[in-house]
Design a protein around this motif. Structure first.
Motif, short mmCIF file in Angstrom:
data_model
loop_
_atom_site.label_atom_id
_atom_site.label_comp_id
_atom_site.label_asym_id
_atom_site.label_seq_id
_atom_site.Cartn_x
_atom_site.Cartn_y
_atom_site.Cartn_z
N PHE A 6 0.86 -1.19 0.00
CA PHE A 6 0.00 0.00 0.00
C PHE A 6 0.89 1.23 0.00
O PHE A 6 1.42 1.64 1.02
N LYS A 7 1.07 1.81 -1.17
CA LYS A 7 1.96 2.96 -1.34
C LYS A 7 1.25 4.24 -0.92
O LYS A 7 0.03 4.34 -0.98
N LEU A 8 2.03 5.22 -0.52
CA LEU A 8 1.55 6.53 -0.11
C LEU A 8 0.64 6.45 1.11
O LEU A 8 -0.23 7.29 1.31
N THR A 9 0.79 5.41 1.91
CA THR A 9 0.03 5.26 3.15
C THR A 9 1.03 5.04 4.28
O THR A 9 2.21 4.87 4.04
N ILE A 65 -0.20 -0.91 -4.65
CA ILE A 65 -1.51 -0.29 -4.64
C ILE A 65 -1.35 1.19 -4.29
O ILE A 65 -0.83 1.53 -3.23
N PHE A 66 -1.77 2.06 -5.21
CA PHE A 66 -1.70 3.50 -5.00
C PHE A 66 -3.12 4.03 -4.85
O PHE A 66 -4.00 3.67 -5.64
N PRO A 67 -3.36 4.91 -3.88
CA PRO A 67 -4.69 5.53 -3.80
C PRO A 67 -4.91 6.42 -5.03
O PRO A 67 -3.98 7.08 -5.50
N ALA A 68 -6.11 6.41 -5.56
CA ALA A 68 -6.46 7.24 -6.71
C ALA A 68 -7.35 8.37 -6.22
O ALA A 68 -8.39 8.12 -5.62
N ILE A 69 -6.92 9.59 -6.50
CA ILE A 69 -7.67 10.77 -6.06
C ILE A 69 -8.05 11.57 -7.29
O ILE A 69 -7.20 11.89 -8.13
#
Length: 72
Positions: A6-9, A65-69
Motif C-alpha cells: 500500500f503505497k503513499l500510506t 496499490i496506489f490511492p487514486a484521487i
C-alpha cells in the motif's frame, strides 16, 4: 504468498495466504482490512503494468496499490 504494497500510506506490505489464484477485487478488501486501511479508489501495478480488479493474483505476485484521487 502474494504481497500487496500500500503505497503513499502509513502501512507497509501485507501478505496473504491463498491456495489458488484469485481475482484482485476479491483479495484487495481483505488486504486493506488486514492493513487497517479504508479502501477507496486505487490503481494497482504489477511488474510496471496497471492491472484491474479482474486480474488473477497468484502466489509470488507483488502488487503495488496506489490511492487514486480525482483532480476533477
Amino acid at each position: 504468498m502474494p504481497v500487496l504494497n500500500f503505497k503513499l500510506t502509513n502501512k507497509d506490505k501485507v501478505t496473504l495466504e491463498i491456495s489458488e489464484p484469485q481475482k484482485l477485487g476479491k483479495l484487495l478488501p481483505v488486504a486493506a482490512q488486514k492493513a487497517g486501511i479504508k479502501l477507496g479508489g486505487f490503481i494497482a501495478i504489477k511488474n510496471g503494468k496497471v492491472i484491474t480488479r479482474e486480474h488473477l493474483v497468484e502466489n509470488g505476485d507483488e502488487i503495488n496499490i496506489f490511492p487514486a484521487i480525482s483532480g476533477g
